[in-house]
Design a protein around this motif. Structure first.
Motif, mmCIF file in Angstrom:
data_model
loop_
_atom_site.group_PDB
_atom_site.id
_atom_site.type_symbol
_atom_site.label_atom_id
_atom_site.label_comp_id
_atom_site.label_asym_id
_atom_site.label_seq_id
_atom_site.Cartn_x
_atom_site.Cartn_y
_atom_site.Cartn_z
ATOM 1 N N LEU A 30 -4.459 -32.451 6.625
ATOM 2 C CA LEU A 30 -4.279 -32.047 5.230
ATOM 3 C C LEU A 30 -3.732 -30.631 5.135
ATOM 4 C CD1 LEU A 30 -7.629 -33.378 3.697
ATOM 5 C CD2 LEU A 30 -5.370 -34.472 3.586
ATOM 6 N N SER A 31 -2.969 -30.386 4.084
ATOM 7 C CA SER A 31 -2.531 -29.027 3.753
ATOM 8 C C SER A 31 -3.492 -28.464 2.704
ATOM 9 C CB SER A 31 -1.105 -29.062 3.201
ATOM 10 O OG SER A 31 -0.725 -27.792 2.740
ATOM 11 N N TYR A 32 -3.849 -27.178 2.842
ATOM 12 C CA TYR A 32 -4.896 -26.624 1.977
ATOM 13 C C TYR A 32 -4.371 -25.715 0.871
ATOM 14 C CZ TYR A 32 -7.980 -28.504 5.503
ATOM 15 O OH TYR A 32 -8.632 -29.359 6.364
ATOM 16 N N GLN B 267 0.842 -24.836 3.778
ATOM 17 C CA GLN B 267 1.783 -25.970 3.801
ATOM 18 C C GLN B 267 3.085 -25.616 4.510
ATOM 19 O OE1 GLN B 267 2.509 -27.920 -0.029
ATOM 20 N NE2 GLN B 267 4.704 -27.905 0.409
ATOM 21 N N GLN C 24 -1.964 -36.227 -1.259
ATOM 22 C CA GLN C 24 -3.146 -36.177 -0.397
ATOM 23 C C GLN C 24 -4.369 -36.758 -1.081
ATOM 24 O OE1 GLN C 24 -1.989 -32.255 2.358
ATOM 25 N NE2 GLN C 24 -3.471 -32.035 0.705
ATOM 26 N N ARG D 223 3.507 -38.068 3.029
ATOM 27 C CA ARG D 223 4.145 -36.941 2.339
ATOM 28 C C ARG D 223 5.636 -36.881 2.672
ATOM 29 N NH1 ARG D 223 -0.551 -33.037 4.620
ATOM 30 N NH2 ARG D 223 0.114 -34.264 6.431
ATOM 31 N N LYS E 62 -6.082 -39.845 7.423
ATOM 32 C CA LYS E 62 -7.089 -39.665 8.462
ATOM 33 C C LYS E 62 -6.960 -40.764 9.523
ATOM 34 C CE LYS E 62 -12.084 -39.172 9.194
ATOM 35 N NZ LYS E 62 -13.433 -39.149 8.533
ATOM 36 N N LYS F 96 -5.753 -39.617 1.340
ATOM 37 C CA LYS F 96 -6.620 -38.944 2.294
ATOM 38 C C LYS F 96 -7.145 -39.890 3.365
ATOM 39 C CE LYS F 96 -10.613 -35.816 2.474
ATOM 40 N NZ LYS F 96 -11.640 -35.097 1.659
ATOM 41 N N GLU G 32 -0.572 -32.040 -3.011
ATOM 42 C CA GLU G 32 -1.988 -32.241 -3.331
ATOM 43 C C GLU G 32 -2.209 -33.589 -3.997
ATOM 44 O OE1 GLU G 32 -5.399 -29.042 -4.591
ATOM 45 O OE2 GLU G 32 -3.629 -29.201 -5.888
#
Length: 437
Positions: free
Chosen positions: A417-419, A424, A403, A284, A411, A407, A400
């Motif tokens: 992760l931002s939800y 964020q 991600q 990101r 990991k 993803k 998003e």
């Protein structure tokens, strides 16, 4: 023949000519002078052509004779501007540069630079075993990463080590692509090996040709570039670069266009004496930083999160393998960890590459990690905030999307992760317990 007979003959010829053509074309005296004039002009023209060809050859042929004379322009204006030409003695200048740089290196190495305790003692200032000119093998450090992942900053940190020779982005002329295998990998690896062995004579022509038009290929190599500015006529000559490179006991390199798995053959070669640090960054943050670069949009290897994170997964597999196979010659750092604790992390990196922390490195960190200054390529940054600009600069929709493509890679490398948009702006994206090493 008498003067009278001459006059009579000339008179007869004039009369004969006057019948056939206008008198002015038949005047014998005029004809004689015309022949002499034409001959003189022809001789002058031939001499002019000869001299012109000699001067042209003299200007364009590098090192054309044992005297090694050459025409040059000042480095600052030699590409775009018309400046006076200057004749110089290339051989004498090269000898003078080598002598001065050799003395400078010796002085720098005698004042405060020490290697780690498990290397040969350097307390006496004797670094001969690492100087190629004296038959030694330099300590060589390579930073491997991708664009906009902190390598410019770390590369300049390593270059602050005294008597270091910096190979800055040696694959710069490949433009905005990632090399993942054939057909480009073989040629790219040969170039890296040629540079690491100071073998400029066999390096591909594209490297130096590109550098003459894009001088930033050399500007980060400060010890070299200082001389290039003073003596631009020697800057791109292999017969200068090879012995100059061999003066230095330490070499560093940063590579952002060659994926990690391809470095295995370099790590396997004991004669290269290379250590590699792989620098990884949150995708990101990488993609947010690339948005500000005019060369990125339109180049899929740069703007596409799928390709970026596919490379991160591939690099992770290679990193695991290298960690087992070359535990003393391969190390991993996350850019975020380096930025949050720059002094501690840089000392760790210095130790990995074989050095104790040096005052010149501390000075560099003092001046480059506390304030934001300059444009998007500047290395003057508030290091604690620099890695996390993406949290405010990217919309949650952009985050998003990244991600979704990244993803698995996130990991593996320890990024959370931002939800949502609120989350964020304030969360810590770095999983602190992550440690592949």
């Amino acid at each position: 023949m008498t003067a009278d007979s001459d006059y009579l003959l000339e008179t007869l010829l004039r009369r004969k000519c006057s019948i056939r053509m206008k008198w002015r074309y038949c005047d014998l005296r005029w004809s004689r002078w015309n022949i002499i004039s034409v001959s003189t002009v022809m001789v002058f023209c031939l001499l002019t052509v000869f001299v012109g060809q000699y001067v042209l050859h003299y200007q364009t042929t590098k090192v054309a004779s044992p005297q090694y004379f050459e025409i040059t322009k000042n480095m600052q204006t030699w590409i775009d501007n018309d400046v006076p030409l200057e004749i110089v003695n290339v051989t004498a200048d090269i000898i003078n540069i080598l002598e001065n740089q050799r003395d400078d290196n010796e002085q720098k190495l005698m004042h405060g630079l020490t290697l780690r305790h498990d290397y040969e003692s350097s307390s006496s200032g004797n670094f001969s075993k690492y100087i190629p000119e004296k038959g030694g093998i330099p300590l060589k450090s390579i930073i491997v990463t991708t664009w906009r992942s902190g390598s410019t900053f770390l590369g300049d940190v390593l270059n602050s080590i005294p008597a270091n020779y910096y190979h800055y982005e040696p694959l710069l002329d490949y433009e905005i692509i990632q090399i993942r295998g054939p057909p480009l990998a073989e040629k790219a690896l040969k170039r890296l090996k040629d540079l690491l062995t100071c073998n400029y004579a066999s390096i591909d022509e594209e490297y130096l040709e590109y550098g003459q038009e894009h001088t930033w290929l050399f500007t980060h190599n400060t010890r070299l570039w200082n001389w290039c500015q003073l003596k631009p006529h020697v800057c791109w000559l292999p017969k200068f670069l090879t012995p100059f490179c061999k003066l230095f006991p330490f070499q560093s390199m940063k590579v952002v266009r060659l994926r990690l798995s391809l470095f295995e053959e370099i790590l396997q070669d004991p004669m290269l004496n290379v250590k590699i640090l792989y620098l990884v960054r949150d995708p990101r943050g990488t993609l947010q930083s690339r948005k500000h670069r005019e060369w990125c949009p339109g180049n899929q290897d740069c703007y596409d999160p799928v390709r970026l994170c596919s490379d991160l997964i591939s690099d992770y597999s290679a990193a695991i393998r290298f960690q087992r196979k070359f535990p003393d010659r391969f190390k991993i750092f996350r850019y975020e960890d380096l930025s949050l604790k720059p002094y501690d992390r840089v000392e760790n990196i210095m130790n990995f590459f074989g050095f104790e922390m040096h005052s010149s490195v501390i000075q560099y960190l003092d001046t480059h990690t506390k304030v934001n200054y300059g444009g998007v390529s500047s290395t003057y940054r508030d290091s604690k905030s620099a890695p996390f600009h993406w949290r405010n600069d990217l919309t949650f929709e952009e985050v998003e999307s990244i991600q979704h493509a990244c993803k698995s890679a996130m990991k593996l490398w320890g990024y959370a992760l931002s939800y949502n948009e609120t989350h964020q702006k304030s969360f810590n994206p770095v999983i602190s317990k992550f440690d592949l090493n």
